[in-house]
Design an enzyme around this catalytic site. Structure first.
Site, PDB file in Angstrom:
ATOM      1  N   GLU A   1     -10.407  -1.952  15.123  1.00 48.68           N
ATOM      2  CA  GLU A   1      -9.138  -3.038  15.346  1.00 48.68           C
ATOM      3  C   GLU A   1      -8.722  -2.304  16.815  1.00 48.68           C
ATOM      4  O   GLU A   1      -7.768  -3.006  17.405  1.00 48.68           O
ATOM      5  CB  GLU A   1      -8.210  -2.976  14.344  1.00 48.68           C
TER       6      GLU A   1
ATOM      7  N   GLU B   1       2.016   2.927  13.054  1.00 47.46           N
ATOM      8  CA  GLU B   1       0.890   2.622  12.210  1.00 47.46           C
ATOM      9  C   GLU B   1      -0.286   1.746  12.670  1.00 47.46           C
ATOM     10  O   GLU B   1      -0.103   0.676  12.603  1.00 47.46           O
ATOM     11  CB  GLU B   1       1.457   1.941  10.622  1.00 47.46           C
TER      12      GLU B   1
ATOM     13  N   ASP C   1       0.916  -1.259  -0.190  1.00 46.01           N
ATOM     14  CA  ASP C   1      -0.184  -0.006   0.006  1.00 46.01           C
ATOM     15  C   ASP C   1       0.816   1.088  -0.007  1.00 46.01           C
ATOM     16  O   ASP C   1       1.302   1.719   1.082  1.00 46.01           O
ATOM     17  CB  ASP C   1      -0.767   0.095   1.333  1.00 46.01           C
TER      18      ASP C   1
ATOM     19  N   HIS D   1      -5.309  -0.018   1.084  1.00 52.58           N
ATOM     20  CA  HIS D   1      -5.734  -1.288   1.536  1.00 52.58           C
ATOM     21  C   HIS D   1      -6.931  -1.189   2.500  1.00 52.58           C
ATOM     22  O   HIS D   1      -7.594  -2.191   2.842  1.00 52.58           O
ATOM     23  CB  HIS D   1      -4.621  -2.077   2.300  1.00 52.58           C
TER      24      HIS D   1
HETATM   25  N1  SAH Z   1       4.564  -1.003  11.617  1.00 53.33           N
HETATM   26  C1  SAH Z   1       4.273  -2.219  10.534  1.00 53.33           C
HETATM   27  C2  SAH Z   1       2.931  -3.183  11.112  1.00 53.33           C
HETATM   28  C3  SAH Z   1       1.727  -2.360  11.109  1.00 53.33           C
HETATM   29  S1  SAH Z   1       0.476  -3.396  11.585  1.00 53.33           S
HETATM   30  C4  SAH Z   1       3.868  -1.581   9.133  1.00 53.33           C
HETATM   31  O1  SAH Z   1       3.811  -0.114   9.167  1.00 53.33           O
HETATM   32  O2  SAH Z   1       4.038  -2.175   8.328  1.00 53.33           O
HETATM   33  C5  SAH Z   1       0.324  -3.221  13.379  1.00 53.33           C
HETATM   34  C6  SAH Z   1       1.093  -4.164  14.020  1.00 53.33           C
HETATM   35  O3  SAH Z   1       0.835  -3.762  15.397  1.00 53.33           O
HETATM   36  C7  SAH Z   1       0.888  -5.299  13.987  1.00 53.33           C
HETATM   37  O4  SAH Z   1       1.996  -6.407  13.629  1.00 53.33           O
HETATM   38  C8  SAH Z   1       0.282  -5.940  15.710  1.00 53.33           C
HETATM   39  O5  SAH Z   1       0.578  -7.072  16.031  1.00 53.33           O
HETATM   40  C9  SAH Z   1       1.166  -4.934  16.208  1.00 53.33           C
HETATM   41  N2  SAH Z   1       0.248  -4.638  17.469  1.00 53.33           N
HETATM   42  C10 SAH Z   1      -1.063  -4.043  17.560  1.00 53.33           C
HETATM   43  N3  SAH Z   1      -1.162  -3.653  18.826  1.00 53.33           N
HETATM   44  C11 SAH Z   1      -0.063  -3.868  19.691  1.00 53.33           C
HETATM   45  C12 SAH Z   1       0.303  -3.835  21.042  1.00 53.33           C
HETATM   46  N4  SAH Z   1      -0.711  -3.317  21.919  1.00 53.33           N
HETATM   47  N5  SAH Z   1       1.124  -4.094  21.521  1.00 53.33           N
HETATM   48  C13 SAH Z   1       2.412  -4.443  20.630  1.00 53.33           C
HETATM   49  N6  SAH Z   1       1.905  -4.540  19.225  1.00 53.33           N
HETATM   50  C14 SAH Z   1       0.757  -4.400  18.654  1.00 53.33           C
END
Ligand code: SAH
Length: 544
Positions: free
Chosen positions: A324, A315, A222, A485
């Site tokens: 979510e 993100e 994306d 996305h």
């Molecule tokens: N930063 C990456 C992934 C974003 S997706 C990118 O930009 O490509 C969001 C990620 O946050 C996921 O891998 C999920 O496992 C993690 N995540 C969500 N809530 C969280 C929390 N409370 N503590 C740790 N990780 C978390």
């Protein structure tokens, strides 16, 4: 981000696959000693130094009666086993403890012995010398005077192959050490998490949904999303230079690596999902292990090794922005770790709603069930108007002015404000047979300081009523921007309660409520009311 089961319903090929891979080749060869530098192999059992492994081992055998090679053979140690044996012995000697009478596999079972006791231990870096002595390895034949060019070429090729194998063995070793250390660190933190805390985390499926590659591939491809983060970070290197950064939900580690490349002093990359193991490998392969520390765990459960950070990058956005429910985790970390003048990246988010009319969509996805291969499948329509959908509709389906329904200043918004109620209104701009539903999208803004604000009404979508294009890096998930996305949220109006019609130029208005359901805080409930000149209605949808 847009995790869990919804993602499987959607077409991951929404983008043009043009995600740039970027990045230089990994520079792991630095683990090898310089070619011309004489080796200094410190004895396993005392302070003597030797130019090669064999003379050191001979010394240990003759002076101390300790036969390292025999022991290694008796235990049947491979490369890693040998590394562990070396580190075990070095640790004993370092701690002033005698070696045990018998060393068994159990003695060196603990993974902590993968960690070098001596930095850049020349012995470990030269273990390949031992392998060449192994009986199962063919010795390199001496080069005879009359050796042909072909023979030399073959010999060269073989030596190059062996060198590559040894190099990759060391690369793997460095990685194993990284993983071991960080796993142990994560484990310590996990120990601090009580059983009941684990039980409280009911969203195991959520972490699992982020463990697989596919969702990360979708997010990385994306380019609207990933380019915005990259552009903000790379265009503002001065902001990141020498700063301590925390990346909440690091996934593959992409944002952490952007920050490290931009000059951050230290980056703490946190993720509870197993994808963190891949992040670690990615960080290592890109030579950024010295800057980025990957920590496995929920941001709410781990303790950072530093009390405060200068910048939080994350993100966290879900469908309709708040699906979510990851933002509360980011706000939790903001309040616990971000310096009072620290920066949140991104820093503003807005949500928009607009009426849509799309008879083609209704035919394809609703009326479709009335007659499927000559069968009445109307039963499949049960609940169809109670579920919010994730779709990318053509911009031409928007039949009224978009209305801003939320403006989040992420530096100051409180978690309880994420469940909100807002008035909305729209002037119908197209004469349509019926308003089929409402479309929800969001805009994201990256400001350079807490002082720089994004006023209410600022929109990345040039056709929005109060469109004031921001100077900050920003992107929109509006149908008028390139598809992301996240696509948009689509709330279909139930026609059985009356067709919603409105003449061009009339106003439709009402209220909208966003609320995470108590029984499933990761889901999202959206309720809307609307009043036209002849009717007043309310409908509720769920995104789960
Ligand atoms: N930063 C990456 C992934 C974003 S997706 C990118 O930009 O490509 C969001 C990620 O946050 C996921 O891998 C999920 O496992 C993690 N995540 C969500 N809530 C969280 C929390 N409370 N503590 C740790 N990780 C978390």
């Amino acid at each position: 981000m847009a995790g869990n089961k919804l993602i499987n319903n959607r077409d991951p090929d929404f983008s043009d696959d043009s995600a740039s891979s970027g990045g230089d080749e990994a520079e792991w060869l630095d683990v090898e000693p310089e070619e011309d530098e004489p080796l200094a192999i410190v004895s396993l059992l005392d302070d003597s130094v030797f130019p090669d492994v064999m003379s050191m081992l001979t010394h240990c055998k003759e002076k101390h009666g300790f036969d390292f090679l025999a022991l290694r053979q008796r235990l049947g140690l491979d490369f890693y086993g040998t590394v562990k044996l070396v580190n075990f012995i070095r640790q004993q000697i370092h701690d002033g403890r005698p070696l045990p009478e018998t060393i068994t596999l159990e003695t060196i079972a603990d993974d902590r012995y993968l960690k070098p006791v001596v930095d850049d231990d020349a012995l470990i870096l030269s273990l390949d010398e031992l392998d060449l002595d192994d009986s199962d390895q063919e010795a390199v034949p001496p080069v005879a005077d009359d050796v042909s060019r072909e023979d030399l070429a073959a010999l060269n090729a073989r030596l190059a192959e062996e060198l590559a194998a040894v190099n990759s063995q060391f690369a793997d070793y460095r990685l194993a050490v990284e993983e071991t250390l960080e796993r142990r660190w994560g484990d310590d933190k996990r120990d601090a998490t009580t059983e009941s805390d684990e039980a409280k985390d009911e969203s195991q499926y959520y972490w699992e949904s982020y463990a697989a590659n596919e969702i990360h591939e979708t997010m990385l491809k994306d380019t609207v999303r990933t380019d915005a983060y990259r552009d903000f970070i790379y265009e503002n290197k001065a902001l990141f230079k020498d700063k301590i950064v925390m990346d909440i939900g690091c996934g593959t580690g992409i944002l952490s690596m952007f920050c490290a490349r931009a000059g951050a002093k230290a980056v703490f990359a946190v993720d509870k999902s197993d994808v963190i193991e891949k992040a670690r490998a990615n960080v290592y392969q890109n030579g950024l292990s010295d800057t980025i520390t990957c920590i496995k765990g929920r941001i709410e459960d781990i303790d950072l090794p530093v009390p405060q950070v200068d910048i939080i990058v994350s993100e966290w956005m879900g469908y309709c922005l708040l699906y979510e429910a990851m933002l509360p985790s980011v706000l939790y970390a903001r309040d616990k770790y971000l310096k009072p003048d620290g920066l949140l990246v991104p820093s503003f988010a807005t949500i928009w709603a607009a009426p849509v009319s799309d008879p083609e969509y209704i035919t394809d996805h609703v009326s479709f069930w009335d007659d499927v291969y000559g069968f009445d499948m109307k039963a499949m329509k049960t609940g169809i108007y109670e579920e919010a959908r994730v779709e990318d509709l053509p911009p031409s389906t928007i039949c009224g002015q978009p209305s801003q329904i939320s403006h989040l200043d992420l530096h100051s918004v409180k978690p309880e404000e994420l469940n909100f109620r807002s008035d909305w209104q729209s002037e119908v701009t197209q004469q349509v047979e019926s308003i089929d539903g409402f479309l929800i999208w969001f805009d994201i803004f990256f400001t350079r300081s807490r002082q720089e604000t994004i006023p209410w009404g600022t929109s990345v979508d040039p056709s929005s009523p109060d469109s004031k294009i921001p100077s900050a890096v920003a992107f929109t998930t509006s149908p008028r921007g390139p598809v992301t996305h996240w696509k948009q949220g689509l709330l279909l109006v139930d026609p059985s309660k009356g067709i919603l019609t409105a003449e061009k130029g009339t106003r439709v208005s009402g209220e909208i409520i966003f609320e995470a359901p108590e029984e499933n805080p990761r889901a999202l409930g959206i309720s809307m009311s609307w009043t036209t000149k002849d009717s007043e209605r309310r409908q509720t949808w769920k995104l789960q």
